[in-house]
Write an enzyme that holds these catalytic residues in place. Structure first.
Site, PDB file in Angstrom:
ATOM      1  CB  CYS A  82      -0.908  -0.019   1.223  1.00 32.43           C
ATOM      2  SG  CYS A  82      -1.917   1.468   1.414  1.00 32.43           S
ATOM      3  CB  CYS A  85       1.730   3.591   5.912  1.00 31.24           C
ATOM      4  SG  CYS A  85       0.201   4.047   6.732  1.00 31.24           S
ATOM      5  CB  CYS A 164      -7.246   1.631   6.549  1.00 34.32           C
ATOM      6  SG  CYS A 164      -5.951   2.902   6.505  1.00 34.32           S
ATOM      7  CD  GLN A 271      -4.694  20.807   8.813  1.00 37.16           C
ATOM      8  OE1 GLN A 271      -4.187  19.724   8.509  1.00 37.16           O
ATOM      9  NE2 GLN A 271      -4.185  21.957   8.406  1.00 37.16           N
ATOM     10  CG  PHE A 300      -2.904  30.926   1.987  1.00 34.92           C
ATOM     11  CD1 PHE A 300      -3.076  30.737   0.619  1.00 34.92           C
ATOM     12  CD2 PHE A 300      -1.818  31.660   2.422  1.00 34.92           C
ATOM     13  CE1 PHE A 300      -2.174  31.274  -0.293  1.00 34.92           C
ATOM     14  CE2 PHE A 300      -0.908  32.203   1.524  1.00 34.92           C
ATOM     15  CZ  PHE A 300      -1.084  32.013   0.161  1.00 34.92           C
ATOM     16  CD  GLU A 321      -9.424  29.708   1.181  1.00 35.52           C
ATOM     17  OE1 GLU A 321      -9.419  29.082   0.110  1.00 35.52           O
ATOM     18  OE2 GLU A 321      -8.521  29.614   2.038  1.00 35.52           O
ATOM     19  CG  ASP A 348      -5.546  33.481  -6.932  1.00 38.43           C
ATOM     20  OD1 ASP A 348      -4.630  33.094  -6.175  1.00 38.43           O
ATOM     21  OD2 ASP A 348      -5.703  33.046  -8.087  1.00 38.43           O
ATOM     22  CG  ASP A 370      -2.412  26.485   7.156  1.00 36.10           C
ATOM     23  OD1 ASP A 370      -1.490  25.784   6.699  1.00 36.10           O
ATOM     24  OD2 ASP A 370      -3.465  26.005   7.609  1.00 36.10           O
ATOM     25  CB  CYS A 396       1.515  21.004   4.203  1.00 41.86           C
ATOM     26  SG  CYS A 396       1.093  21.913   2.704  1.00 41.86           S
TER      27      CYS A 396
END
Length: 439
Positions: A82, A85, A164, A271, A300, A321, A348, A370, A396
């Site tokens: 898979c 992970c 899972c 999230q 954002f 946003e 934007d 963010d 991220c």
């Protein structure tokens, strides 16, 4: 994307020297770097080559001749197949260390900087944490069987999963029930995927279908929904085609520290790890050092995930946003939670913004960013014009965070502190948070 050509079979015997940030062992063979899946530093492995180019090769470990002392037995029986992970063979502590080392390395290499202090990594539960996911579906006619799962590693095939371990158990433990349900549908070969969100108040599952559902199909789904206590949504085309099979469910998550309940739609970005999201927001509020005279801009902002908690302590907050639907729901959530010192605007942020109402002639002394994985280089350059002297950056993607850090330093900001947020345990995904101050 690299084209993968058919290779002659090649087997290596390799000493694994170090670890890449995406969870592969690194070895050398005949002056080439070899990236080895399912191999840990210090191990001696037999590996089969899967890819080759001029600078490096890739391989899969097929036999561990000498296992590392810190190797863990994966909890999932399809780990290694898979693609969901990559770190199940490591303890939670080792996973955090790898992610922290990667963040430090990227700061040093790309931004030539290290924060004055390092934050303690944020982490919570390692299993059953994921509350939003998209899984593939495939009907295998030869076996008359429906497969549900994430894509296989390095493949477009669907992993045959019965459960899972990282999905919230309300869905993760019932993949077979869902597969059996879809097997009974007349259009089972025309359902490519579903997206599920498990909120604190209900579960929504969006079923993508390429042919129309019959009345009998809808009855089968209704029975399954009752059994699993979920609400099915159907999607025949784009996002505007998403509709509930029956009555829509109200989806929520909470910020209990701030007496805030957020409502959202099943197609909204939220999230995936609700508990860690609460910790992350609390840390961001703490780092901002808010007081009743602060004017804060949240860039954002999405649904207002950070905006509304910040508004509990600041004089005034503006959330920006690009998605109009998210802006509308952010306004709704502010009103629903009786938060009156906040405004939301649609813009934007990757385009020219200097003429917008929230920018022109306005000043804010503190900011939160963010952004998506592409970072925020366009808006970072404008922060001094807004008067921002204290910035919390939630990222991220360490690479774009480091790139934007370099720009912030050139603009007179100092990287005060930074740390890892383990939003996605068992994976190589690195979320982080950083504080910048302009003296």
């Amino acid at each position: 994307m690299r084209r993968r050509r058919k290779l002659e079979h090649k087997t290596y015997k390799l000493n694994i020297e170090s670890f890449s940030h995406e969870g592969r062992g690194i070895a050398h063979f005949e002056d080439k770097i070899i990236f080895v899946s399912d191999a840990l530093p210090g191990e001696l492995v037999i590996a089969n080559r899967t890819f080759s180019c001029a600078k490096f090769e890739e391989a899969d470990a097929k036999e561990i001749l000498k296992p590392a002392d810190n190797r863990m037995k994966p909890k999932c029986d399809v780990f290694g197949i898979c693609g969901g992970c990559s770190f199940q063979n490591l303890s939670s502590e080792d996973q955090i260390q790898i992610k922290s080392r990667w963040l430090k390395k990227v700061f040093a290499r790309q931004a030539k900087v290290e924060p004055e202090t390092w934050l303690k990594s944020l982490q919570f539960q390692s299993w059953g944490y994921r509350r939003k996911a998209r899984l593939g579906i495939r009907y295998v006619a030869k076996k008359d069987k429906v497969l549900i799962g994430f894509r296989e590693r390095k493949s477009s095939f669907i992993t045959n999963m019965s459960r899972c371990e990282v999905l919230h158990p309300s869905i993760g433990e019932h993949l077979e029930v869902l597969a059996n349900c879809i097997e009974r549908l007349s259009i089972k070969s025309s359902i490519p995927q579903f997206e599920v969100v498990i909120s604190e108040s209900g579960i929504a599952l969006i079923l993508r279908h390429l042919e129309s559902l019959s009345v009998k199909d809808e009855k089968i789904l209704a029975d399954c929904a009752q059994e699993l206590n979920i609400t099915f949504y159907t999607q025949s085309g784009g996002l505007d085609s998403v509709k509930p099979l029956d009555e829509p469910t109200i989806l929520t998550y909470s910020h209990s520290n701030y007496n805030i309940i957020m409502e959202f739609l099943p197609t909204d970005f939220v999230q995936v790890n609700f508990k860690l999201n609460q910790q992350m927001v609390s840390l961001a509020v703490e780092l901002l050092e808010l007081n009743e005279s602060d004017k804060v801009i949240d860039l954002f902002c999405g649904l207002g995930n950070f905006t509304l908690p910040i508004a509990r302590y600041a004089k005034y907050v503006v959330g920006i946003e690009g998605d109009l639907g998210l802006v509308e729901r952010a306004k709704y959530n502010a009103e629903k939670n009786s938060i009156n010192n906040v405004d939301f605007y649609r813009s934007d942020l990757c385009k020219e913004v200097v003429g917008f109402e929230w920018f022109k002639g306005k000043t804010y002394n503190k900011a939160l960013i963010d952004p998506s994985r592409s970072g925020a280089i366009e808006i970072v350059e404008l922060l001094p014009k807004l008067g921002v002297t204290r910035l919390v950056y939630v990222s991220c993607n360490p690479a774009t965070l480091a790139r934007d850090t370099l720009k912030l330093i050139k603009l007179g900001f100092t990287l005060e502190t930074a740390g890892v947020i383990d939003m996605f345990p068992q994976t190589s995904h690195v979320e982080s948070i950083a504080l910048f101050v302009k003296r």
